[in-house]
Design an enzyme around this catalytic site. Structure first.
Site: not given
Ligand code: PLP
Length: 383
Positions: A77, A156, A184, A204-206, A242, A329
């Site tokens: 984000t 997504n 994604q 994004s790592a997660h 940091t 989200c």
């Molecule tokens: N972009 C897409 C396509 C996503 O699916 C997501 C997370 O659901 C994000 C951006 C945002 O990622 P983050 O959770 O690292 O902010």
């Protein structure tokens, strides 16, 4: 009806993924031994700095970039905000227009909405019923005022994979920059930023069994960048503060496993096929919104006419099954998904839609169990 024994089934991998054991081990080691500040001049600080730089190389390698083209951030984000806001700041008022799509993630959609209040013009290129953008349509929208095309690589909610390479090639002819949200796609299909031809990409790592709270921004060498968090000199002065060394180390470790993750695609695709067949068997009039080709192997968006997905989700949750009614989200917002609306679903159909996203550990038994619970719900609802 036969009793259903409860199990835990996680089918929401597009929302987030479990942190893998090697990533956890790496992060624990960093937290325990390498707590030095990467900016400190003594050895403990240098060790932490070296961990950051190793992770940067790991991320760069996984996306086929050079390590000096990778900046770490707090999440995707933030990366999306950073690109959109700094470029708008740079080009405005000489150039004002961004072309995007109506199926971007909220982190892009809401940033674009904000930028419109600051004088930026945003035009959305319509998508077809599977979410595909037409490159020709997009080209027609380009004018003298356009400085950026912003197009998500893989959606997504429905899994649609866009032809970013073609879009970048068009943009180059007009000297326009391209950014792509690759969040994604990363870990599910090969993301080669050089082949895609993009100037900026976000990660994004997660989503790939790494930790939450760390993202990355790819900025092609010599492409415009300005600080997006002001303060210290970290991240080449672009993102002060940091660094979250343990998260970044975890991200790097997760990237080491990207090829292996992608190698699960075929198996995941097969299980997805079984799930689609099973859904059709329990509900003949179901509609698959995801395209059958050029789609993430793990993602299914399915509309079950007459069934409110929020209610079905509650039932599935009771039986230990995690699925989603849209993107994580926006799941707290009681508004039909903008992605489903953009591909032509009515409000009612959007409310009857589930997103099921499989992962490397999803088994046929998980799918059979899920189908059994859905079948039970449908029978109880209709009887
Ligand atoms: N972009 C897409 C396509 C996503 O699916 C997501 C997370 O659901 C994000 C951006 C945002 O990622 P983050 O959770 O690292 O902010």
């Amino acid at each position: 009806m036969k009793k259903i024994f409860k199990r835990k089934v996680y089918l929401d991998h597009n929302a987030t993924t479990s942190v893998s054991r090697p990533v956890r081990r790496t992060m624990n080691r960093v937290l325990k031994y390498h707590y030095g500040n990467p900016s400190s001049g003594y050895q403990k600080g240098k060790n932490a700095y070296n961990i950051l730089e190793q992770a940067r190389k790991q991320v760069a390698l996984a996306i086929h970039a050079h390590s000096h083209e990778v900046y770490f951030s707090g999440c995707a984000t933030e990366s999306n905000n950073a690109v959109l806001k700094t470029l708008s700041n740079h080009f405005y008022p000489d150039k004002k227009k961004i072309i995007s799509t109506p199926i971007e993630h909220p982190s892009v959609m809401n940033t674009l909405e904000y930028l419109q209040t600051r004088g930026i013009e945003v035009e959305y290129c319509p998508v077809d019923c599977y979410g595909f953008v037409s490159a020709e349509e997009l080209e027609k929208m380009i004018d003298e005022d356009t400085f950026l095309i912003c197009c998500i690589y893989a959606n997504n909610e429905i899994g649609t994979i866009q032809n970013i390479k073609e879009i970048s090639a068009i943009a180059k002819q007009y000297n326009i920059l391209v950014m792509s949200d690759c969040v994604q796609a990363f870990g599910k299909i090969d993301v080669n930023v050089k082949e895609l031809g993009v100037d900026y990409a976000t990660f994004s790592a997660h989503k790939l069994h790494g930790p939450k709270g760390v993202g990355a921004l790819y900025a092609r060498i010599s492409s415009y960048m300005e600080p997006f968090i002001h303060g210290g000199h970290q991240e080449e002065g672009m993102r002060a503060g940091t660094e979250s060394v343990h998260n970044i180390a975890g991200f790097g470790k997760a990237c080491n496993n990207v090829k292996k993750l992608i190698s699960h695609s075929e198996k995941i695709q097969t299980i997805k096929g079984l799930l689609i067949d099973g859904l059709r068997a329990v509900k003949h009039d179901m509609i698959i919104n995801s395209p059958s080709e050029k789609c993430l192997p793990n993602t299914i968006s399915v509309t079950l006419p007459g069934i409110k997905s929020k209610e079905l989700m509650m039932m599935l949750d009771y039986y230990g099954i995690c699925v989603s009614s849209g993107s994580a989200c926006s799941s707290q917002i009681n508004k039909p998904s903008h992605v489903l609306k953009a591909i032509g679903l009515t409000d009612t159909a959007a409310e009857e839609t589930l997103r099921i996203s499989l992962g490397k550990d999803t088994t046929i038994r998980d799918v059979q169990y899920t189908l059994k619970v859905i079948d039970k719900y449908l029978k109880e609802t209709w009887d």
